[in-house]
Motif scaffolding. Structure first.
Motif, PDB file in Angstrom:
ATOM      1  N   GLY A  27     -11.533   3.316  15.579  1.00 34.16           N
ATOM      2  CA  GLY A  27     -12.802   3.944  15.950  1.00 34.16           C
ATOM      3  C   GLY A  27     -12.971   4.132  17.446  1.00 34.16           C
ATOM      4  N   TYR A  28     -12.014   3.618  18.261  1.00 37.47           N
ATOM      5  CA  TYR A  28     -12.117   3.746  19.719  1.00 37.47           C
ATOM      6  C   TYR A  28     -11.402   5.023  20.168  1.00 37.47           C
ATOM      7  CZ  TYR A  28     -13.771  -1.084  19.931  1.00 37.47           C
ATOM      8  OH  TYR A  28     -14.505  -2.218  19.777  1.00 37.47           O
ATOM      9  N   SER A  29     -12.095   5.787  21.052  1.00 33.72           N
ATOM     10  CA  SER A  29     -11.513   7.022  21.571  1.00 33.72           C
ATOM     11  C   SER A  29     -10.532   6.688  22.691  1.00 33.72           C
ATOM     12  CB  SER A  29     -12.612   7.934  22.119  1.00 33.72           C
ATOM     13  OG  SER A  29     -13.235   7.335  23.257  1.00 33.72           O
ATOM     14  N   ARG A  30      -9.813   7.707  23.146  1.00 37.02           N
ATOM     15  CA  ARG A  30      -8.846   7.533  24.228  1.00 37.02           C
ATOM     16  C   ARG A  30      -9.533   7.067  25.497  1.00 37.02           C
ATOM     17  NH1 ARG A  30      -3.738   9.532  25.079  1.00 37.02           N
ATOM     18  NH2 ARG A  30      -3.117   9.953  27.237  1.00 37.02           N
ATOM     19  N   GLU A  31     -10.680   7.673  25.787  1.00 42.01           N
ATOM     20  CA  GLU A  31     -11.406   7.320  27.011  1.00 42.01           C
ATOM     21  C   GLU A  31     -11.904   5.882  26.958  1.00 42.01           C
ATOM     22  OE1 GLU A  31     -11.916   9.961  25.196  1.00 42.01           O
ATOM     23  OE2 GLU A  31     -10.998  11.491  26.484  1.00 42.01           O
TER      24      GLU A  31
ATOM     25  N   PHE B 150      -7.726  -6.701  11.613  1.00 45.20           N
ATOM     26  CA  PHE B 150      -8.286  -6.206  12.871  1.00 45.20           C
ATOM     27  C   PHE B 150      -9.756  -5.827  12.665  1.00 45.20           C
ATOM     28  CE2 PHE B 150      -6.444  -2.675  10.564  1.00 45.20           C
ATOM     29  CZ  PHE B 150      -7.439  -1.715  10.596  1.00 45.20           C
ATOM     30  N   ARG B 151     -10.446  -5.742  13.817  1.00 41.58           N
ATOM     31  CA  ARG B 151     -11.879  -5.421  13.792  1.00 41.58           C
ATOM     32  C   ARG B 151     -12.075  -4.014  14.362  1.00 41.58           C
ATOM     33  NH1 ARG B 151     -13.377  -9.388  16.385  1.00 41.58           N
ATOM     34  NH2 ARG B 151     -13.919 -10.794  14.658  1.00 41.58           N
ATOM     35  N   ARG B 152     -12.805  -3.176  13.641  1.00 43.15           N
ATOM     36  CA  ARG B 152     -13.071  -1.808  14.077  1.00 43.15           C
ATOM     37  C   ARG B 152     -14.276  -1.787  15.023  1.00 43.15           C
ATOM     38  NH1 ARG B 152     -12.244  -1.253   8.436  1.00 43.15           N
ATOM     39  NH2 ARG B 152     -10.260  -0.200   7.903  1.00 43.15           N
ATOM     40  N   LYS B 153     -14.477  -0.614  15.622  1.00 50.04           N
ATOM     41  CA  LYS B 153     -15.598  -0.447  16.555  1.00 50.04           C
ATOM     42  C   LYS B 153     -16.930  -0.680  15.866  1.00 50.04           C
ATOM     43  CE  LYS B 153     -17.650   2.999  19.672  1.00 50.04           C
ATOM     44  NZ  LYS B 153     -17.529   4.382  20.189  1.00 50.04           N
ATOM     45  N   ASP B 154     -17.037  -0.271  14.576  1.00 51.08           N
ATOM     46  CA  ASP B 154     -18.300  -0.422  13.852  1.00 51.08           C
ATOM     47  C   ASP B 154     -18.496  -1.823  13.296  1.00 51.08           C
ATOM     48  OD1 ASP B 154     -16.497  -0.533  11.799  1.00 51.08           O
ATOM     49  OD2 ASP B 154     -17.154   1.297  10.787  1.00 51.08           O
TER      50      ASP B 154
ATOM     51  N   THR C 202      -7.884  -3.904  27.709  1.00 50.05           N
ATOM     52  CA  THR C 202      -6.993  -4.708  26.883  1.00 50.05           C
ATOM     53  C   THR C 202      -7.581  -4.860  25.486  1.00 50.05           C
ATOM     54  OG1 THR C 202      -8.019  -6.825  27.441  1.00 50.05           O
ATOM     55  CG2 THR C 202      -6.278  -6.004  28.915  1.00 50.05           C
ATOM     56  N   SER C 203      -6.760  -5.328  24.569  1.00 51.44           N
ATOM     57  CA  SER C 203      -7.240  -5.533  23.197  1.00 51.44           C
ATOM     58  C   SER C 203      -8.282  -6.641  23.148  1.00 51.44           C
ATOM     59  CB  SER C 203      -6.061  -5.880  22.273  1.00 51.44           C
ATOM     60  OG  SER C 203      -5.393  -7.054  22.724  1.00 51.44           O
ATOM     61  N   LEU C 204      -8.180  -7.603  24.055  1.00 47.85           N
ATOM     62  CA  LEU C 204      -9.199  -8.660  24.094  1.00 47.85           C
ATOM     63  C   LEU C 204     -10.540  -8.108  24.532  1.00 47.85           C
ATOM     64  CD1 LEU C 204      -7.138 -11.630  25.616  1.00 47.85           C
ATOM     65  CD2 LEU C 204      -7.805 -11.277  23.222  1.00 47.85           C
ATOM     66  N   GLU C 205     -10.505  -7.181  25.491  1.00 50.71           N
ATOM     67  CA  GLU C 205     -11.770  -6.583  25.947  1.00 50.71           C
ATOM     68  C   GLU C 205     -12.411  -5.749  24.843  1.00 50.71           C
ATOM     69  OE1 GLU C 205     -11.482  -5.733  30.629  1.00 50.71           O
ATOM     70  OE2 GLU C 205      -9.876  -4.779  29.453  1.00 50.71           O
ATOM     71  N   LEU C 206     -11.578  -5.108  24.027  1.00 48.23           N
ATOM     72  CA  LEU C 206     -12.119  -4.307  22.919  1.00 48.23           C
ATOM     73  C   LEU C 206     -12.433  -5.159  21.700  1.00 48.23           C
ATOM     74  CD1 LEU C 206      -9.749  -1.186  23.063  1.00 48.23           C
ATOM     75  CD2 LEU C 206     -12.077  -1.386  23.961  1.00 48.23           C
TER      76      LEU C 206
ATOM     77  N   ASN D  86      -2.562   7.195  20.415  1.00 47.23           N
ATOM     78  CA  ASN D  86      -2.591   8.480  19.702  1.00 47.23           C
ATOM     79  C   ASN D  86      -3.861   8.577  18.863  1.00 47.23           C
ATOM     80  OD1 ASN D  86      -2.051   6.718  17.635  1.00 47.23           O
ATOM     81  ND2 ASN D  86      -0.475   7.981  16.678  1.00 47.23           N
ATOM     82  N   GLU D  87      -3.970   9.710  18.152  1.00 48.71           N
ATOM     83  CA  GLU D  87      -5.170   9.918  17.349  1.00 48.71           C
ATOM     84  C   GLU D  87      -5.229   8.937  16.184  1.00 48.71           C
ATOM     85  OE1 GLU D  87      -5.204  13.963  16.162  1.00 48.71           O
ATOM     86  OE2 GLU D  87      -5.365  14.755  18.199  1.00 48.71           O
ATOM     87  N   GLY D  88      -4.046   8.502  15.696  1.00 48.70           N
ATOM     88  CA  GLY D  88      -4.033   7.519  14.617  1.00 48.70           C
ATOM     89  C   GLY D  88      -4.697   6.227  15.025  1.00 48.70           C
TER      90      GLY D  88
END
Length: 937
Positions: free
Chosen positions: A329-333, A372-376, A339-343, A321-323
């Motif tokens: 920071g990761y979009s739906r696409e 957790f670690r964000r995209k930035d 997987t969470s490991l890939e991100l 979801n948007e939350g």
């Protein structure tokens, strides 16, 4: 329509014409079952077994499945023996639907929709209809199960087998019918299910006897029902309709109707046969399910928390979801299909491992805190809950994560604030406490521990705060705690608290309630020890009492001084005339004896006046540097010879004593008065012991806090003790009042202690009294120690004989009797007296002949002009004129002013002839001065 279905319809039509409708929908089929049972239960069993729809025969009493046909085994995937080992309600996959037919609560004559579980663990939507049968004298429930998910296929199968199931159809919940194709839908046959469906018995609808079926259809739905049926008839096909009807009681129901036309070989529609059932609950359930799914979708999309679906097998993201995007920071696409490991979302892989282990072990995880670690690249803290469930036959993980990063920062700030609060509380000079709503101690700072005398270990196992207060105050403390918890404002109460050792002490408490989400959960406050405040209040009251006593003594002293002054004037006349008579040569021995008694009485009266003046601080006091040791020894020796021999006198005199600035005579008088008073107190006592103690002491400011006018330092203490009756505490404050005495009339004047008080105060000292009724009294006199002087001026010796002189002496006194007495005394010792009773007259006489007078003797207190002013005016006229000032009391301030005005000598009333003669001799012999003549004389 199939041939067997037409025959069933025709047969049903004939049956309907042959007899009236049954009272219930199951009655015709129950009869048929009975007929089949008479022919043989084997035929009925064969019919049950060959039925193409799943059927279960359930024991009405136990709910156990007694028989299951082949269709039921195919549907559920279990063998008949496995089904027969189960209760019907065990098939339900919807625990929330128990109580209807699908959920396990079988109700004959009704149908219900729910979900049943299959042998492979999956579940399907089913519609269950129930009929009651009786075999071998026992009641059974026949449950017919329809696959609601494949309703179209089921409808087709139902059409093919409806005539063969005519007996069972009569018992299905709903209404089987045969009607004409006319606008009224005129009924030719109606099953007993008509009554529970419409509220009308079947006979009301047959031939439109009382109501037509068309009238029961909701007005808004009549057109659509007509069109739908006609279209189906036109193509000679079946129809299915869902619409609303109104029952006999006015209720609105949704019904589902399935039917088709009965045609002759030419294609003409003979009738319409079908089945109508109540689907209100099903539609409501479908609507509720739709709304629930819509709410879930809405909650999923709009939730502020991060929600994600992952496949259990490989961890791939199926949906977010948007939350989730806001959190990571990761979009739906960017997320779906990974997987969470890939991100690289997990800051610590151990947190992911804990999540997976919890899911494998329990199937769910709640409140897992992980970083957790964000995209930035930044990190945050999440609170995660996850659960495994099946979605479209596949196990997925539903995870909900709340971002608590800011919450943890606030927690850290709160902990830091609490640490600072605790540190501050520990250093405050008051006791700080916290208790819960039941009065159990939660926190007490260091000052509180010290205040109540407890160690932290004493309170570690719990402490009820009421135990810290006196028994008399505990109910009030309990009531005040309830009032504070109720949010009431109360004035800071005062209680008597108890230390660990039981010592009581006064406290004041300021308190308020502790709130958690606006709910009071305890009380927090400050304990103020009032011990010092109470002591200060007692000190203040004592000082106020002393001040009042001092003011009273000052007023009495002023009055006594005035009385003594007037008495001195009277004594002056008596003593002066006695002195003159004493010089007469013609007196007989008897007259001289009377004269001596007169003088002795006058001396005693003079001594009494001096005591009064000493009390009022107006007596003549000559202070010199004195060592009190010889004064005390001489006085003690004198007392041993004058006091009763039954009194034992004990002296305790320190070896090294500092000197004091004092009048030795008055010091002797102080000791005499104290010892005399002590001797009187021991009259009638079994043990009569009088103690005299002289010693040096050093007193601090704390020890002198009740003596605000006395400075701390070294003192000489003179203490007189007795073993007498003691002093009543109620009388202790009055013992220094003049004329106050507890002795019988005729014993004592009441001036002894008041004179002592006046002398000691004038010497810069103070008095303390310690007394216990029945045990005795000790009076302690404290005199400030003085520094030793290099030389001691010896006091001049009194003249042996009365000296005579010559010359004119101006004698001024506003009292005529004293002026006349002065005239006679001056004449007696050789001088030429000139008296004046007015200072103004004296000034005029002196101004007229200033060189005529060799000396001037003037009173101090006179109307119009006092003696000091007169002396100043006289010396302005004749600077060398000797002036003696006569006064009834000693006033150092007045003496200084008099000397500044030129007064050379001081005489004290009552004036004796010797005092006057010696003073004039000293004035005139100081030097032979030449008195210059003033201008104009």
């Amino acid at each position: 329509m199939r041939p067997w279905a037409r025959r069933s319809a025709a047969s049903a039509s004939r049956s309907a014409r042959a007899r009236p409708p049954a009272a219930s929908g199951a009655e015709p089929y129950r009869r048929r079952a009975a007929v089949m049972g008479e022919r043989g239960e084997e035929a009925l069993g064969r019919f049950f077994a060959e039925a193409p729809v799943p059927m279960l025969l359930v024991d009405a009493e136990t709910g156990k499945i007694a028989q299951a046909n082949a269709a039921a085994c195919r549907l559920y995937g279990w063998a008949a023996e496995a089904l027969k080992a189960m209760a019907f309600e065990e098939l339900s996959a919807d625990r929330g639907v128990t109580g209807n037919a699908a959920g396990g609560g079988l109700s004959p004559g009704r149908s219900a929709i729910g979900r049943h579980r299959l042998a492979d663990g999956s579940s399907i939507a089913v519609e269950v209809s129930v009929a009651r049968l009786r075999q071998q004298g026992k009641d059974f429930l026949c449950a017919i199960v329809h696959d609601a998910g494949g309703r179209v296929a089921a409808e087709a199968r139902l059409a093919e087998s409806e005539r063969r199931l005519a007996t069972l159809m009569a018992n299905l919940p709903g209404m089987a019918y045969r009607c004409r194709n006319d606008p009224s839908w005129t009924m030719e046959f109606v099953s007993p299910g008509c009554l529970p469906l419409t509220g009308h018995p079947p006979e009301d609808l047959l031939g439109n006897a009382r109501v037509s079926y068309a009238e029961l259809i909701h007005p808004e739905d009549r057109r659509s029902v007509w069109v739908g049926v006609q279209e189906a008839l036109a193509r000679q096909g079946p129809f299915q309709l869902t619409y609303r009807i109104r029952t006999a009681r006015g209720e609105e129901k949704w019904v589902w109707e399935a039917g088709q036309g009965v045609f002759d070989p030419s294609g003409r529609c003979l009738a319409i046969e079908g089945f109508i059932t109540d689907v209100t609950q099903r539609l409501q359930a479908e609507e509720a399910l739709r709304q629930s799914e819509e709410k879930f979708r809405l909650a999923f999309r709009t939730s502020p928390d991060a929600i994600n679906l992952n496949r259990l097998t490989d961890g791939l993201f199926l949906d977010i979801n948007e939350g989730f995007t806001r959190l990571t920071g990761y979009s739906r696409e960017e997320t779906l299909g990974k997987t969470s490991l890939e991100l690289d979302i997990w800051n610590d892989p151990a947190d992911r491992q804990r999540l997976l282990e919890g899911l494998r072990r329990e199937g769910h995880v709640e409140n897992l805190e992980a970083r957790f670690r964000r995209k930035d690249g930044s990190t945050g803290i999440g609170l995660m809950s996850a659960r495994v469930f099946k979605l479209q036959g596949e196990e997925v993980i539903l995870s909900i994560t709340r971002d608590i990063t800011r919450l943890r920062e606030i927690d850290a700030q709160l902990k830091e604030a609490e640490r600072k609060y605790r540190e501050l509380a520990e250093f405050l000079p008051q006791g700080i406490f916290e208790i819960d709503a039941d009065g159990n101690l939660l926190y007490l700072n260091q000052k509180g521990h010290a205040l109540f005398g407890y160690q932290p270990a004493d309170l570690a196992s719990g402490f009820q705060v009421l135990e810290a207060f006196s028994q008399a105050d505990r109910e009030r403390v309990r009531a005040d705690i309830r009032r504070v918890l109720a949010g009431q404002k109360i004035d800071p109460p005062e209680y008597t608290a108890l230390r660990k050792d039981g010592t009581p002490f006064p406290v004041r408490i300021l308190a308020g309630s502790i709130l958690r989400e606006e709910i009071p959960v305890g009380v927090r406050g400050v304990v103020i020890d009032l011990t010092d405040i109470r002591r200060a209040e007692e000190d203040r009251k004592r000082l106020e009492t002393q001040l009042q006593q001092a003011q009273k003594m000052e007023a009495i002293g002023t009055l006594a001084g005035g009385v003594a002054h007037d008495f001195n004037n009277i004594l002056a006349v008596i003593i002066g005339n006695a002195n003159l008579l004493e010089l007469s040569e013609g007196l007989s021995a008897a007259d001289r004896g009377c004269l001596r008694q007169l003088l002795a009485a006058s001396v005693r009266a003079r001594d009494l006046v001096r005591q009064i003046l000493a009390f009022s601080r107006r007596g003549v006091q000559e202070k010199i540097l004195v060592n009190l040791k010889p004064v005390v020894k001489e006085t003690a020796q004198f007392l041993k010879s004058t006091l009763p021999s039954a009194i034992e006198i004990r002296e305790t005199i320190a070896a090294d004593l500092p000197p004091v600035m004092a009048d030795p005579t008055q010091m002797q008088q102080v000791l005499m008065n104290l010892c005399t008073n002590a001797a009187h107190a021991m009259e009638g006592a079994e043990t009569r012991r009088l103690g005299i103690r002289l010693e040096a002491v050093r007193l601090s400011e704390e020890e002198l806090r009740f003596e605000p006018d006395i400075e701390a330092g070294h003192f000489v203490r003179l203490a007189v003790s007795d073993t007498g009756c003691g002093i009543d505490p109620r009388l202790r404050e009055r013992i220094f009042e003049p004329y106050f005495t507890t002795k019988p009339a005729g014993k004592g004047t009441g001036l002894g202690l008041s004179v002592v008080h006046g002398i000691v105060r004038h010497h810069g000292g103070f008095i303390r009294v310690e007394s216990e009724p029945g045990l005795g009294t000790e009076i302690q006199v404290f005199l400030p120690a003085a520094r030793p002087l290099a030389t001691d001026a010896a006091r001049p010796a009194a003249p042996v004989a009365i000296p005579h002189g010559e010359g004119v002496v101006l004698f001024v006194d506003d009292e005529p009797a004293l002026a006349e007495m002065g005239l006679q005394m001056l004449s007696c010792i050789g001088y030429t007296p000139e008296i004046r009773t007015s200072p103004l007259e004296a000034l005029e006489a002196f101004r007229a002949h200033p060189r005529r007078y060799c000396a001037v003797v003037t009173d101090l207190s006179m109307p119009q002009m006092n003696g000091i002013q007169l002396a100043r005016r006289l010396r302005e006229i004749h600077p060398g004129i000797p002036v003696a000032l006569c006064t009834g009391f000693s006033d150092p301030g007045a003496e200084d002013r008099a000397r500044a005005a030129g007064v050379a000598a001081f005489l004290y009333k009552p004036l004796t002839l010797a005092d006057l003669a010696n003073a004039l001799k000293t004035l005139l012999e100081e030097e032979n001065r030449r008195i210059p003549s003033p201008q104009g004389s």
